[in-house]
Design an enzyme around this catalytic site. Structure first.
Site, PDB file in Angstrom:
ATOM      1  CE  LYS A  14      22.703 -18.713 -42.986  1.00  0.00           C
ATOM      2  NZ  LYS A  14      21.838 -17.667 -42.377  1.00  0.00           N
ATOM      3  NE  ARG A  89      18.725 -17.276 -48.273  1.00  0.00           N
ATOM      4  CZ  ARG A  89      19.909 -16.679 -48.121  1.00  0.00           C
ATOM      5  NH1 ARG A  89      21.021 -17.338 -48.283  1.00  0.00           N
ATOM      6  NH2 ARG A  89      19.960 -15.413 -47.787  1.00  0.00           N
ATOM      7  NE  ARG A 128      25.196  -9.175 -40.751  1.00  0.00           N
ATOM      8  CZ  ARG A 128      24.587 -10.310 -41.087  1.00  0.00           C
ATOM      9  NH1 ARG A 128      24.920 -11.453 -40.520  1.00  0.00           N
ATOM     10  NH2 ARG A 128      23.623 -10.298 -41.985  1.00  0.00           N
ATOM     11  NE  ARG A 161      24.769  -8.593 -46.007  1.00  0.00           N
ATOM     12  CZ  ARG A 161      24.426  -9.863 -45.776  1.00  0.00           C
ATOM     13  NH1 ARG A 161      25.273 -10.681 -45.192  1.00  0.00           N
ATOM     14  NH2 ARG A 161      23.247 -10.311 -46.128  1.00  0.00           N
ATOM     15  NE  ARG A 172      18.810 -10.490 -45.391  1.00  0.00           N
ATOM     16  CZ  ARG A 172      19.859 -10.202 -44.608  1.00  0.00           C
ATOM     17  NH1 ARG A 172      20.026  -8.986 -44.123  1.00  0.00           N
ATOM     18  NH2 ARG A 172      20.739 -11.123 -44.328  1.00  0.00           N
TER      19      ARG A 172
HETATM   20  P1  AMP Z   1      23.085 -13.950 -47.390  1.00  0.00           P
HETATM   21  O1  AMP Z   1      24.415 -13.293 -47.395  1.00  0.00           O
HETATM   22  O2  AMP Z   1      23.172 -15.461 -47.366  1.00  0.00           O
HETATM   23  O3  AMP Z   1      22.173 -13.419 -46.310  1.00  0.00           O
HETATM   24  O4  AMP Z   1      22.385 -13.595 -48.782  1.00  0.00           O
HETATM   25  C1  AMP Z   1      22.106 -12.274 -49.131  1.00  0.00           C
HETATM   26  C2  AMP Z   1      21.112 -12.224 -50.272  1.00  0.00           C
HETATM   27  O5  AMP Z   1      21.644 -12.898 -51.410  1.00  0.00           O
HETATM   28  C3  AMP Z   1      19.788 -12.898 -50.004  1.00  0.00           C
HETATM   29  O6  AMP Z   1      18.872 -12.052 -49.319  1.00  0.00           O
HETATM   30  C4  AMP Z   1      19.326 -13.199 -51.423  1.00  0.00           C
HETATM   31  O7  AMP Z   1      18.860 -12.033 -52.080  1.00  0.00           O
HETATM   32  C5  AMP Z   1      20.624 -13.586 -52.115  1.00  0.00           C
HETATM   33  N1  AMP Z   1      20.883 -15.036 -52.019  1.00  0.00           N
HETATM   34  C6  AMP Z   1      21.921 -15.647 -51.380  1.00  0.00           C
HETATM   35  N2  AMP Z   1      21.840 -16.976 -51.490  1.00  0.00           N
HETATM   36  C7  AMP Z   1      20.719 -17.226 -52.229  1.00  0.00           C
HETATM   37  C8  AMP Z   1      20.072 -18.418 -52.678  1.00  0.00           C
HETATM   38  N3  AMP Z   1      20.563 -19.646 -52.393  1.00  0.00           N
HETATM   39  N4  AMP Z   1      18.943 -18.285 -53.417  1.00  0.00           N
HETATM   40  C9  AMP Z   1      18.426 -17.074 -53.707  1.00  0.00           C
HETATM   41  N5  AMP Z   1      18.968 -15.922 -53.305  1.00  0.00           N
HETATM   42  C10 AMP Z   1      20.105 -15.986 -52.572  1.00  0.00           C
END
Ligand code: AMP
Length: 215
Positions: A14, A89, A128, A161, A172
């Site tokens: 994404k 989400r 990554r 990360r 996740r």
């Molecule tokens: P991402 O970079 O999109 O994979 O997000 C990393 C982490 O940020 C996720 O595993 C969640 O802990 C938190 N996070 C990001 N977006 C959301 C969301 N819309 N709702 C809840 N937690 C989020």
């Protein structure tokens, strides 16, 4: 005017596609994960609340994220549309976002759902590496930097990360299946979704997205 949401499991690509889409359609790329990570790095109150959840691959509470997105969408650069990555989400976030859009008399153009089989996601995520300085992403085998551990673009240091470690990634995936995958049906019902084969090459995925979005 494009108002877009990117949906897909962790590691679907994404972020990579988002950068290209945002450049092509001249809309801001809004990643809730990036905003939360920045808040953690800067030690803000929001970052302090979010860190524990993120480190374990759990979702940050809905209300925190909803407030963050609603605030971000008031910025002037969103007048011409936006691209959301990582939000909504949960069904609760999607319903709340629908109400917000209706209030502002706005409608999503489309939700782009990037589909990738789980067995190819894990190696993608674990390999990554991200630049600490500019956020550019690499992969140890499929997209290595010219010099190990160093960003090609800015010379910054590359790192993994915290939530890309294997154990956290598996959690996740679980969280994605339980809380986020139901959004596919939610947007299917609203007739607002397009599906993309994310197992294809990055260029092929982008071409498929442009086919859907138009010139
Ligand atoms: P991402 O970079 O999109 O994979 O997000 C990393 C982490 O940020 C996720 O595993 C969640 O802990 C938190 N996070 C990001 N977006 C959301 C969301 N819309 N709702 C809840 N937690 C989020």
């Amino acid at each position: 005017m494009k108002r877009l949401v990117l949906l897909g499991p962790p590691g679907a690509g994404k972020g990579t596609q988002a950068v290209k889409i945002a450049a092509r359609y001249e809309i801001p790329y809004i990643s809730t994960g990036d905003i939360l990570r920045r808040n953690i790095k800067e030690g803000t109150a929001l970052g302090k609340k979010a860190q524990e959840y993120m480190d374990h691959g759990e979702l940050v509470p809905d209300d925190l994220v909803i407030a963050l997105v609603e605030d971000r969408l008031t910025w002037e650069d969103c007048n011409n549309g936006f691209l959301l990555d990582g939000f909504p989400r949960t069904i609760y976030q999607a319903e709340s976002f629908d109400k917000y859009l209706a209030q502002k008399d706005m409608k999503l153009s489309v939700v782009l759902n990037i589909r990738v089989p789980e067995e190819i996601l894990l190696p993608r995520i674990i390999g990554r590496r991200v630049c600490k300085t500019c956020g550019a992403t690499y992969h140890v085998s499929s997209m290595p930097p010219k010099a190990e551990g160093v960003c090609d673009l800015c010379g910054g240091e590359l790192h993994q990360r915290a939530d890309d470690a294997e154990e956290t990634v598996l959690n996740r995936f679980k969280v994605y299946q339980a809380q986020t995958a139901p959004l596919i049906d939610y947007y299917e019902t609203a007739d607002e979704i397009a599906h993309i084969d994310g197992a294809a090459s990055q260029d092929a995925v982008f071409d498929a997205i442009v086919d859907i979005l138009g010139a």
